[in-house]
Each structure stands twice: as structure tokens, then as C-alpha cells.
Design an enzyme around this catalytic site. Structure first.
Site, mmCIF file in Angstrom:
data_model
loop_
_atom_site.group_PDB
_atom_site.id
_atom_site.type_symbol
_atom_site.label_atom_id
_atom_site.label_comp_id
_atom_site.label_asym_id
_atom_site.label_seq_id
_atom_site.Cartn_x
_atom_site.Cartn_y
_atom_site.Cartn_z
ATOM 1 N N ASP A 1 0.530 -1.475 -0.214
ATOM 2 C CA ASP A 1 0.015 -0.104 -0.150
ATOM 3 C C ASP A 1 1.212 1.399 -0.008
ATOM 4 O OD1 ASP A 1 -1.900 -1.506 -0.126
ATOM 5 O OD2 ASP A 1 -2.898 -1.274 2.267
ATOM 6 N N HIS B 1 3.756 -2.012 3.115
ATOM 7 C CA HIS B 1 3.687 -0.672 2.616
ATOM 8 C C HIS B 1 5.481 -1.041 1.570
ATOM 9 C CE1 HIS B 1 0.904 -0.822 5.897
ATOM 10 N NE2 HIS B 1 0.436 0.153 4.918
#
Length: 714
Positions: free
Chosen positions: A90, A242
């Protein structure tokens, strides 16, 4: 000129306001886009779910798989098959960490799903293309990383459509996988999030949550991240990591170790789409690709515009600050030199100028104030010859002067030919070698003429500018103009004096050598600013032009915004004409070169270019209040106002004025300043369009009175 031609020209003049309005609207749009995407939201702790009630969330969602399909009446969920790990990232792409993560994936021959933030994708389009080129999958993570469960419908649509357009514009493909920011596992879905999931499903999107959170956003260390990613049992999982949002060095290290371990344990690591057997990315239709390309270009252009404005603001701030420091420092020195000269201490002693002076008063329909003007001049302590040139008045101006029957006052009547022709008529009739020119709406103090002509004792000086004061300074508009005269005009004149580049001896009060005027051909009617044109001509002829601050003249200023606009429009347009006429001074030497390189350069930067940029500054200030730190913007404005007040107080002190009118300074910066900037814009457009501006005569109010003598200062 025909009526048709006149109408066309009028339309041309009005057209530039439409252009300016369109430009400012486009600028506001660009700033709004950048403010929204760069400052209104932002990538933060992406693993914290929104707290709230789960009422209304179907049990199939709360207890189902991480991939939610709510596109039909029957909600379905899915998860990867046994011993399959869907690896997701992400908050990217990030220029530092995304390439490192891609390198690790490539080394392990693994593909992953990257849920990208639209603004990050727009900032790094090459990384987006690399992700696709290397066989990875892209999902949507909104345009600016906002919680879709807490925003209104219009913004939710904007966030999802925006990131989709960014993707189609950069890669030519569309995505169907969507991960809402701040989401986590199925059990944490709230009613607000479920509403957004259903709404985006209506647009064809599948929502992807996670089952295993690496918690790398908290930076617990690579070992802890790897431990968090260990699956429990053999059930398929969606792993959350991430590649953006901060330092991801621990993520990179943990990823390598996790992939090595997973391979050894027989897990298959792949994308969400591959794990579920679906194709989540497809070529965008031509229309969507075109719209996406336009969106990407628009975002890039708006970003470039904001960056350019930032640099220009910094430059204008430096110039404004430098100008303030310079004029105050120079004004201080000028004041000290003037005081020494008056005391006749450490300057060479010169003979006092006592010879008779001719004062020329051009007058056209000046009945309201001509009596006060002529009476004050005739009462001068210095011997004067007063020539009032009535330039075809229709209101009995000449009759009023003749009825005064003042000794030494002569009236010349002529047909209307304009102010320059009236001044030249008076110049031809003058019997003295020193000539003072004064407007018909101006009164002198008894000692004004004597103080004004003293610098002419220096044979190098050809002209002297006096100190113009606003007589009708009552009310807000009068106070604004009073401040402008004291702070703006007079501080600048002190600077021009020491720099030997005085561009204007104001028509309200100026002294000249008669032979200097005759050598330059008298007063020209080539421009609407005959005083500026004449002063520049004298400088180019080699004469020095100086400023005498204790020679005071009181003039009647415009009392309405309409009258003020007309006056300043004429002044500004005429100044532009004079600057263009005397542009050759830039490459000349001597006194002419000083005018060209110092005076014209100062006028161009401070009185033309900066005012043209001013509307952008104001729009950017509004942008700062909405999208930046409003307290910081307010503090900056207060600091700016503090500096302005300090400079104004010093200028008032030099001119021996009361500080009371400075209460109007803050409001002047908000209202009056914008009016003056619009005057400059109007004048520049008129000049560029090649239109001829006619003379705008100011309305007279009859507010002048003969001033009382001032007590001498020591």
C-alpha cells in the site's frame, strides 16, 4: 474615429478583464487541485481502522474472505486457496522504496499487487509503468489517501475516479481492485465503510482487505515484521505491507526473509488476481485513456504552476524586503544629508538663491480651487512672478484670478490645447531664469518657493522636486492616499535623489532652470505623464534632478474611487509611455545611464512587474488559508504588516506627520493595494493593445485653503 471603431476599441479594453478573470479562475483551479491532492489529505498510519458501529454490515462480510464482491444483490467474498499468499503493498509508489521492493521481488521471481495512491502515481509515473512492465498487478488506493467511510459521496467518487484516471493516463489500463485506506480485516468493517464498499461496487470495483498485517507502518524492526507475516496454518492469506508512506528499509529487509521462508515452506506467493483466478487489469477504452491522459497532464501542469508560483513568491518576497530595507536606509541617509545641508556644516557653503522666480500655473476649469492656489503662491516669502495660463476654461477661472487683483500675478488666456501647451505658453512669457510649475489644485506654504529653489545653487542641478502633501486627507480614501504619498512617493524620491535617477518631478510642485527646459524643447505632449516625460528628458540631457523634502505643496486628491481610478490610470499609462520613449537611456552613459539603468529598472520591477504578479499572490494567500497552515499564513501576514507599519511610521516621522492615519494601513493593504494593481494591469493591457488613452481630468472639490506658516525646525 467612427462609432464602430470606437466600440471595437472599447471592447478590446474590456476583453482583458475577461482574460484576467479567466486566468485567475484557471490559477484558482490549479491551486485548488494541488491543495486538495497534496495538502487536504495525506498518507498516514494505513493500518488503523476507523472505529464505529458495524450495524448493517452483512455477516457474510464480517465473517467472510478478504476480497468482497458487492456488485450484485448477493454479497460474495473470497480468499486465496490453500498455501497461497497474496502479497500486497500500500501507499506507493515511492521513489526510494518501491524500486528496492521490486528488485527483491524480481530476485525471488514473485509478483505482487500494489495498491497505489493517485497523487504518488502522478508524481512518479515511471515507477507505475515499471510495476506493470515487470508483471505486477495494480490496485486502487484512492487519489489522496482518505478514509472513504467518512467522506461525502462527491468526494468518494472524486477519490476513486481520480486514481483510476491517473492509472489509465499513465499505463493505458484500468483496475478493478480497490483497497480503502485505513481498512484492515473483515471483522473491523464499520457501517460507514460498508456504505463506501457498496457504492464503489456499483462502479464495478472489488474491495480487497487483508488477513495478515505486517505492521511495518509502526517500524517494529525487520525481525518483528517477518514474524508478523508468518501465516497460521495452511489457509490462503492476503498479506499487507507498505512500499510508501515513510522509511521502508525494515520492510525491504523483512520482505527478502519472508519470501525465502515462504519458498522453503512450499507457499505460493502471487498477486490477488492470480490467487483468485481473475483478471483485474484491462486495457482502457480509447475515451477513458484520452480522459486519463488529459487528467495526468492537467495534474502535472497544475503542479508545475504551483511550483513556479512558489519560486516567484520567494523572489517577490526578497525583492519587496530588499526594497523596504533599501528605501529606509537611503531615506535615513538622505535625511541626515539634508539636515546637514540646511545647517551649512560639513558641506561646501554656497550662496543662498534669492533671485526672483516665475511660477507658472496651468489652469483648465479650476474655479473651485484657483483662488486658494494663486493666493498662497502670491503670499510667498520669496519674490515671485505668477503666470496663470487659462487653457480655455469655461467656468470663469481666469475671471476669478483677475478679480483678485494680486500684485505680480498675470493671467494669459488661450484656447484649450492641453496642459503641456499651457506650460509652454507660460514658459515663453516667463521673465525669470528659475521657473516653478504648480498645478491649479495645489497651494503653497509661504516658505515653499524659497526652500524649493535652493538646490539650484548647484549648477549641475536642472530641476527640483518638492514634497507633495494630500490636503483633503479626511475619510478612509483620503487617509489611504495620504499614506501612499508619504510612504510610497516620498521614500522613493529620497532613493532616486541619492541614486541620481529621479524619474518624476510632480506637476504639483517642481522648480526648473529655464534654459534647461528650453534645451529639451519645453514640455512635450507625447505622453499623458508630461511631468515624468520632462524629468526623464532633463536627466538624459545631463542635468541632475533632486528632491527637497522641506518644500511642501498641498494638493487636492481624488475623493471617490472612480476619480482615483481615472487619475492613477492616466499616471500609470503615461509613465509607461515615458519609460518606453526614454528606453534608450539604458545604454547611455552619464546622467542618462543612471536614469536608464537605475530609475527605469526600479520602475519596471517595482511599479510594473510586481503589481502584475500581485493578483497571483492574493490568490495564493487564499490557497494558503484553505490548504496550508492558516495560523502560519496569518503570522506571516502579521509580520508583513508589522514591517509595513514600521516603515510607514519612519516615513511619517521624516515628514513630521502625525501617526494617527496609520490606523488605515492594514485596510489599505487589503483594498487600496488591489485597486492600484488593477490600475497597472489596465494600463499595461492598454499599452500592449496600442490604444490611445485620452486625458482624464480630475474633479475639483474646493477643499483647499491657504496654509498657515510652519514653525521652522532645527
Amino acid at each position: 474615429m467612427t462609432a464602430k471603431r470606437t466600440k471595437a476599441r472599447s471592447g478590446s479594453v474590456r476583453a482583458h478583464w475577461v482574460i484576467l478573470a479567466a486566468f485567475l479562475a484557471a490559477l484558482a483551479l490549479a491551486l485548488g487541485v494541488q491543495g486538495y491532492t497534496q495538502h487536504l489529505a495525506g498518507i498516514g498510519d494505513d493500518s488503523v481502522a476507523t472505529s464505529g458501529s458495524a450495524d448493517g454490515v452483512p455477516p457474510a462480510v464480517l465473517n467472510g474472505g478478504p476480497v468482497i464482491d458487492a456488485r450484485s444483490a448477493t454479497v460474495r467474498t473470497a480468499r486465496p486457496p490453500e498455501r497461497t499468499l497474496a502479497l500486497t503493498f500500500d501507499d506507493g509508489p515511492d521513489p526510494v522504496w518501491t524500486p528496492k521492493i521490486l528488485d527483491v521481488l524480481k530476485a525471488h521471481h514473485v509478483h505482487a499487487t500494489f495498491f497505489m495512491v493517485g497523487t504518488a502515481a502522478l508524481d512518479h509515473p515511471d515507477l507505475v509503468r515499471r510495476v506493470v512492465a515487470e508483471g505486477h498487478e495494480i490496485g486502487l488506493h484512492t487519489l489522496s489517501h482518505v478514509d472513504l467511510g467518512t467522506v461525502p459521496e462527491w468526494r468518494r467518487n472524486l477519490e476513486v475516479e481520480g486514481v483510476q484516471r491517473a492509472l489509465s493516463g499513465i499505463t493505458g489500463q484500468t483496475a478493478t481492485l480497490l483497497r480503502p485506506p485505513y481498512s484492515s480485516e473483515n471483522a473491523a468493517v464499520t457501517s460507514g465503510e460498508w456504505t463506501s464498499i457498496k457504492a464503489t461496487a456499483g462502479e464495478g470495483y472489488l474491495t480487497v482487505l487483508s488477513t495478515v498485517d505486517s505492521r511495518d507502518w509502526s517500524r517494529p524492526g525487520a525481525d518483528a515484521i517477518e514474524k508478523n507475516l508468518v501465516p497460521q496454518g495452511t489457509q490462503g492469506q492476503v498479506l499487507l505491507m507498505h512500499d510508501g508512506g515513510g522509511d521502508r528499509s525494515e520492510t525491504v529487509a523483512a520482505l527478502d526473509a519472508t519470501l525465502t521462508r515462504s519458498e522453503g515452506q512450499g507457499y505460493r506467493v502471487t498477486t490477488v488476481g492470480d490467487a483468485l483466478g481473475i483478471t483485474s487489469m484491462r486495457p482502457a477504452p480509447p475515451s477513458e485513456r484520452l480522459v486519463g491522459t488529459a487528467f495526468v497532464w492537467g495534474m502535472q501542469v497544475s503542479g508545475a504552476v504551483v511550483e513556479a508560483i512558489g519560486w516567484l513568491l520567494a523572489a517577490s518576497g526578497v525583492v519587496t524586503l530588499a526594497r523596504g530595507v533599501l528605501v529606509v536606509a537611503v531615506a535615513s541617509r538622505h535625511h541626515r544629508l539634508a539636515r546637514r545641508a540646511r545647517r551649512r556644516r560639513d558641506v561646501p557653503l554656497r550662496a543662498e538663491v534669492t533671485e526672483r522666480v516665475t511660477v507658472i500655473v496651468p489652469a483648465y476649469n479650476e474655479a473651485a480651487g484657483i483662488e486658494a492656489a494663486v493666493t498662497s503662491i502670491a503670499a510667498s516669502t520669496h519674490p515671485v512672478e505668477v503666470i496663470v495660463v487659462d487653457d480655455g476654461s469655461t467656468d470663469g477661472t481666469a475671471d476669478i484670478v483677475e478679480a483678485l487683483a494680486l500684485p505680480g500675478v498675470v493671467v494669459i488666456r488661450k484656447e484649450n490645447g492641453g496642459k503641456p501647451s499651457a506650460l509652454n505658453a507660460g514658459l515663453r512669457a516667463a521673465s525669470c531664469e528659475i521657473v516653478v510649475m504648480v498645478d491649479g489644485d495645489t497651494v503653497f506654504e509661504p516658505g515653499t518657493v524659497h526652500a524649493l529653489i535652493q538646490p539650484l545653487a548647484d549648477p549641475r542641478v536642472g530641476a527640483v522636486s518638492g514634497n507633495t502633501k494630500v490636503a483633503n486627507r479626511g475619510g478612509i480614501l483620503g487617509a489611504w492616499q495620504h499614506i501612499e504619498y508619504v510612504v510610497g512617493f516620498n521614500l522613493d524620491r529620497r532613493l532616486f535623489d541619492l541614486a541620481e535617477c529621479m524619474p518624476t518631478v510632480p506637476g504639483a510642485i517642481g522648480a526648473f532652470r529655464r534654459d534647461a527646459l528650453l534645451r529639451v524643447g519645453g514640455v512635450s505632449n507625447d505622453t499623458l505623464a508630461e511631468d515624468t516625460d520632462l524629468t526623464m528628458a532633463l536627466c538624459r540631457a545631463g542635468w541632475r534632478v533632486v528632491y527637497q523634502d522641506d518644500a511642501r505643496a498641498w494638493t487636492e486628491a481624488p475623493a471617490t474611487l472612480g476619480a482615483l481610478w481615472k487619475q492613477r490610470y492616466r499616471w500609470c499609462y503615461g509613465t509607461l509611455q515615458a519609460m518606453w520613449k526614454h528606453r534608450g537611456a539604458v545604454v547611455q552613459g552619464g546622467q542618462a545611464g543612471k536614469l536608464g539603468r537605475r530609475g527605469l529598472g526600479y520602475l519596471l520591477v517595482l511599479q510594473v512587474l510586481l503589481p502584475l504578479f500581485a493578483p497571483i499572490v492574493d490568490v495564493f494567500a487564499v490557497y494558503g488559508l484553505f490548504f496550508l497552515d492558516p495560523w502560519r499564513i496569518a503570522l506571516l501576514w502579521l509580520a508583513f504588516m508589522g514591517a509595513q507599519l514600521a516603515m510607514a511610521a519612519y516615513a511619517f516621522r521624516l515628514d513630521k506627520e502625525r501617526l494617527g492615519p496609520l490606523w488605515a494601513l492594514p485596510l489599505q493593504q487589503v483594498v487600496y493595494r488591489q485597486l492600484m494593481y488593477l490600475v497597472v494591469i489596465q494600463s499595461v493591457f492598454t499599452a500592449l493593445a496600442g490604444l490611445h488613452l485620452r486625458w482624464h481630468r480630475m474633479e475639483r472639490y474646493g477643499s483647499l485653503s491657504v496654509p498657515r506658516p510652519r514653525q521652522p525646525t532645527h
